[in-house]
Write an enzyme that holds these catalytic residues in place. Sequence first.
Site, PDB file in Angstrom:
ATOM      1  N   ASN A 589      -2.287   0.340  -1.574  1.00  0.00           N
ATOM      2  CA  ASN A 589      -1.466   1.354  -2.203  1.00  0.00           C
ATOM      3  C   ASN A 589      -0.329   1.843  -1.318  1.00  0.00           C
ATOM      4  OD1 ASN A 589      -1.128   3.858  -4.081  1.00  0.00           O
ATOM      5  ND2 ASN A 589      -1.541   4.717  -2.065  1.00  0.00           N
ATOM      6  N   TYR A 654      12.301  -3.956  -2.780  1.00  0.00           N
ATOM      7  CA  TYR A 654      11.070  -3.397  -3.362  1.00  0.00           C
ATOM      8  C   TYR A 654      10.587  -4.254  -4.542  1.00  0.00           C
ATOM      9  CZ  TYR A 654       8.157   0.385  -5.388  1.00  0.00           C
ATOM     10  OH  TYR A 654       7.141   1.141  -5.907  1.00  0.00           O
ATOM     11  N   LYS A 658       7.127  -6.186  -4.665  1.00  0.00           N
ATOM     12  CA  LYS A 658       6.155  -5.786  -5.689  1.00  0.00           C
ATOM     13  C   LYS A 658       5.772  -6.956  -6.594  1.00  0.00           C
ATOM     14  CE  LYS A 658       5.145  -1.486  -4.939  1.00  0.00           C
ATOM     15  NZ  LYS A 658       3.868  -1.250  -4.251  1.00  0.00           N
ATOM     16  N   SER A 688       5.367  11.713  -7.212  1.00  0.00           N
ATOM     17  CA  SER A 688       5.023  11.692  -5.789  1.00  0.00           C
ATOM     18  C   SER A 688       6.323  11.791  -5.014  1.00  0.00           C
ATOM     19  CB  SER A 688       4.305  10.384  -5.440  1.00  0.00           C
ATOM     20  OG  SER A 688       5.244   9.329  -5.376  1.00  0.00           O
TER      21      SER A 688
HETATM   22  P1  NAD Z   1       3.539   8.390  -1.610  1.00  0.00           P
HETATM   23  O1  NAD Z   1       4.727   8.315  -0.702  1.00  0.00           O
HETATM   24  O2  NAD Z   1       3.132   9.725  -2.080  1.00  0.00           O
HETATM   25  O3  NAD Z   1       2.310   7.714  -0.923  1.00  0.00           O
HETATM   26  C1  NAD Z   1       2.402   6.551  -0.146  1.00  0.00           C
HETATM   27  C2  NAD Z   1       1.608   6.770   1.106  1.00  0.00           C
HETATM   28  O4  NAD Z   1       1.609   5.566   1.846  1.00  0.00           O
HETATM   29  C3  NAD Z   1       2.183   7.843   2.003  1.00  0.00           C
HETATM   30  O5  NAD Z   1       1.211   8.835   2.267  1.00  0.00           O
HETATM   31  C4  NAD Z   1       2.561   7.099   3.244  1.00  0.00           C
HETATM   32  O6  NAD Z   1       2.368   7.859   4.438  1.00  0.00           O
HETATM   33  C5  NAD Z   1       1.677   5.897   3.213  1.00  0.00           C
HETATM   34  N1  NAD Z   1       2.210   4.785   3.986  1.00  0.00           N
HETATM   35  C6  NAD Z   1       3.500   4.331   3.979  1.00  0.00           C
HETATM   36  N2  NAD Z   1       3.606   3.292   4.814  1.00  0.00           N
HETATM   37  C7  NAD Z   1       2.393   3.064   5.367  1.00  0.00           C
HETATM   38  C8  NAD Z   1       1.884   2.135   6.277  1.00  0.00           C
HETATM   39  N3  NAD Z   1       2.691   1.216   6.830  1.00  0.00           N
HETATM   40  N4  NAD Z   1       0.599   2.173   6.608  1.00  0.00           N
HETATM   41  C9  NAD Z   1      -0.220   3.122   6.056  1.00  0.00           C
HETATM   42  N5  NAD Z   1       0.211   4.041   5.201  1.00  0.00           N
HETATM   43  C10 NAD Z   1       1.510   4.023   4.850  1.00  0.00           C
HETATM   44  O7  NAD Z   1       3.841   7.453  -2.846  1.00  0.00           O
HETATM   45  P2  NAD Z   1       3.079   7.102  -4.192  1.00  0.00           P
HETATM   46  O8  NAD Z   1       4.006   7.316  -5.293  1.00  0.00           O
HETATM   47  O9  NAD Z   1       1.764   7.716  -4.232  1.00  0.00           O
HETATM   48  O10 NAD Z   1       2.943   5.532  -4.072  1.00  0.00           O
HETATM   49  C11 NAD Z   1       1.746   4.805  -3.952  1.00  0.00           C
HETATM   50  C12 NAD Z   1       2.009   3.367  -4.310  1.00  0.00           C
HETATM   51  O11 NAD Z   1       2.358   3.273  -5.682  1.00  0.00           O
HETATM   52  C13 NAD Z   1       3.135   2.696  -3.569  1.00  0.00           C
HETATM   53  O12 NAD Z   1       2.777   1.380  -3.270  1.00  0.00           O
HETATM   54  C14 NAD Z   1       4.277   2.705  -4.533  1.00  0.00           C
HETATM   55  O13 NAD Z   1       5.200   1.701  -4.287  1.00  0.00           O
HETATM   56  C15 NAD Z   1       3.555   2.514  -5.817  1.00  0.00           C
HETATM   57  N6  NAD Z   1       4.271   2.956  -6.997  1.00  0.00           N
HETATM   58  C16 NAD Z   1       4.442   4.245  -7.257  1.00  0.00           C
HETATM   59  C17 NAD Z   1       5.099   4.622  -8.414  1.00  0.00           C
HETATM   60  C18 NAD Z   1       5.238   6.048  -8.767  1.00  0.00           C
HETATM   61  O14 NAD Z   1       5.725   6.340  -9.875  1.00  0.00           O
HETATM   62  N7  NAD Z   1       4.829   6.957  -7.933  1.00  0.00           N
HETATM   63  C19 NAD Z   1       5.630   3.665  -9.271  1.00  0.00           C
HETATM   64  C20 NAD Z   1       5.439   2.336  -8.971  1.00  0.00           C
HETATM   65  C21 NAD Z   1       4.759   1.990  -7.846  1.00  0.00           C
END
Ligand code: NAD
Length: 909
Positions: A589, A654, A658, A688
């Site tokens: 994630n 990205y 992805k 987020s």
């Molecule tokens: P977020 O930024 O709240 O959480 C991501 C977390 O990953 C952060 O706490 C960050 O510190 C941690 N992180 C980043 N790089 C890291 C690393 N190298 N090692 C360990 N931890 C690391 O974001 P989110 O929205 O909760 O995203 C979670 C996942 O969902 C991501 O992969 C994101 O691409 C994907 N995503 C999110 C959305 C959305 O709408 N939020 C949409 C599509 C995909």
Amino acid sequence: MIGITSYGAYIPRLRLDRMAIFQGMGWFAPAIMMVAQGERSMCNWDEDAITMAVEASRDCLRGRDKSELEAFYLASTTLPFADRQNAGIVSAALNLRDDMITADHTSSQKAATTALITALESIQSGQRHNIMVTASDSRETRTAYFYEMWFGDGAAALSVGDDDVIAEYKGSYSLSMDFVDHYRGADQKYDYVWEERWTRDAGYGEIIPRVVNGLFDKLGISMDDVDRLVYPCFFKRDHRSIAAGLGATPEKLVDNMHEVCGETGAAHSFMMFISALEEAKPGDRILMCGFGQGANALYFEVTDNISKLAGRNGVAGSLANKKSTDNYLKWLKFRDLIKTEMGIRAEAPTQTATSVLWRKNKMIMGLVGGKCRECNTPQFPKADICVNPECGAFHSQEDYEFADVPAKVKTFTGDLLSVSVDPPAIYGMVQFEGGGRTVVDFTDCALDDVRVGLPVKMAFKRKGVDKERGFVNYFWKAVPVPGAAEEKDKIRFDDRVAVITGAGAGLGKAYALELAGRGAKVVVNDLGGARDGSGKGSASPADTVVDEIKALGGEAVANYDNVATPEGGENIVKTALDTFGRLDIVINNAGILRDKSFLKMEPENWKAVMDVHLNGAYHVTRPAMAAMKENGYGRIIMTTSAAGLYGNFGQTNYSAAKMALVGLMNTLKLEGQKYNIKVNTIAPIAASRLTEDVMPPELFEKSRPEFVVPMVTYLCGENCKESGAIFNSGMGYFNRVAVYTGPTVQLGDPDNPPTPEQIHENWNQINSMDGAGEMEDANTAIFALITPPAEASESAESDEQAGGDVQTVFDKMVDGFKAEAASGVDVVFQFNISGPGGGEWYCVIKDSTCTVEKGIHEKPACTIKMADGNFLAMMGGKLPAMQAFTSGKLLIEGDVMKSQLLEKLFVIG
Ligand code: NAD
């Protein structure tokens, strides 16, 4: 010190909505509307004062040694026997020792408090040390009367003694007077009631204050010395005003429970007293009154021992375990207030031979079976020979009580033909933990509540009533443990270990909390860096989530490694294995964003995003999969994004990363298959820090990560059979995304490649997605590409078989084998033919020979699945194999290419 040593209660699970009574009979008696609030408890058809008393007594005996009881008193005005001691029936059901005194206390609503005073004084005198008093009532009422509304059914038990006292007895005061607010003649079923206002004013309004003040004077105390005041009175307003008149503040007055169960007759003082005890703290002083032809008042002070009592249902637990109904006709039927045709089967003789009942008393009344002294095998019923075939000892059985032994449903049926007051009659076999099984009825449940393997508790119930002779038969029945069916359906992660990367915030945090809440031990990984992955990182996001999980009673450990490095990935998995000893679930994630339009996308931004998303998943999943393979179990989640699946301006890095994760999943699903490792992908939409500046504010508000969590939780669960699928999830909306392949168009021929002009000419067909489908893997896709659908042949249109049967086809298969075409071929085909004529066969081709056997081969190269009719049509040459495949009639698992050999190796048709 003497006083109360334990308590227990039982309120029937069924609750009748009082509005149902009004809706049924309000046209006739509109005034009953005034008391139509809430619900009243109602006995099931097989419950009565005796069965409820048994349950309340069992509750009271929890954690106590019942052999220490020296007397048992039963108080009730609705005892089923006028001359057969009812307390004796309860005592037999509880399997109490027989060298004790048992007695029925009856004929007044204050019978229970009278029995209690008698018991306490007997302890005080030093004659006895341990007595249980159980009160129970299930009063009959005519339909459409206030009593039907006011009354409820229930039982409550108190044990008293001079050791382990939870509420010290300080004294009592009694008034006995022939005040007749209502009465029930010895041969009558229903109460006759005198004028209500008189009962309120001259009865409750005078007698309760008199008995309370009498107690105050006797003990030299006042209302200041009372923390809770208990007395039954179904007139809600008078209940309050009498207390106020006595100087009690409203919080001192214990609720009369009208809304939740109604007044439970002789049991009600105990019921209210127990509900006060359940909330009491040491030092609280409780005054309890019983009312009826005078009144009793008793005064207690709660001790420190209250906190040491073993867990029990009590009043609170009984009230919580409920099934509400608005079926008023059911109530009328259960109470015999309407006559229904029960059919000829109901006329079977019901006489009980009391000689047999006495001979088998322990077995029937106490559910006592045997346990072999030689091999410890329990059995029901007890017999002369041990049931264990390896033991077979004679006369080796000691008494063994099954009533409290945990049991599970082994078999069951719902029978609509047998006579039942509440059809279908549900009965079957229960299996006791540690051994022993028996056939019983199931009760207090619907057919849907019963399932094989579900835990049940044994309960003493009415088996039937011999109306002609006025005899009630009792036996033990099985009651499904409340909530067990729902619990079984729950997705749980007990003993599972999950790694969630980037779980310090956003979606990852929400997944971690949910999985931990459902029993998983969680490794909360988070680097704690900035949104673009820059910065030194921080331990605090992961630590905070771990603290939160622990505060909620879960198990978790923090890890601060960077998923973007191979060592980071190794270490995250190592944290799981070192801390929790295994790994079952990985949610990839962690994520960052470095958005730029493509021309401005410097290699550093490209690489940073690839490193976290794609390489991160690789770094964690590889060591994780090794651990999962060991256990033969795993659930892996990849996180993709709409940007990758569909494209999004400014996110080439990205999007590429992805979508690459989808590729990773596609192959991992194949490699994980034989180890029960399922790999799926989530495309979330959630508020987020990654989306705070890209999502419109109104969307951001609605997109809490909690709406994505259920899908990920499901995909991580044991029940999930899906692998290789992608799901869009956000705001409670879900759909599946898949790579679809359109139908094949064949151009040119083996010697002449087609021309670009031919492509142009056939563009619409090539570009068409009509009839598109998903492909299992690359082989299937290539196979589909090179096998365009043949024209459907006339005779193959129908699925009708082409004569013969499947077995004959396999018998003839060896004859049709073309050995000359099989040189160098080494292959095993498994056939799985469904339908009435189907079965399993396999065909081994090696060294130019062919053998065909019925059954399942351990390692087939290719498994062919077909319906029997289609198989016969195909083998009879009526259904071309290609057509069968492309039309979905032929499913091929394993090496699809090998299936092409079939037509080459056999003369078909
Ligand atoms: P977020 O930024 O709240 O959480 C991501 C977390 O990953 C952060 O706490 C960050 O510190 C941690 N992180 C980043 N790089 C890291 C690393 N190298 N090692 C360990 N931890 C690391 O974001 P989110 O929205 O909760 O995203 C979670 C996942 O969902 C991501 O992969 C994101 O691409 C994907 N995503 C999110 C959305 C959305 O709408 N939020 C949409 C599509 C995909």
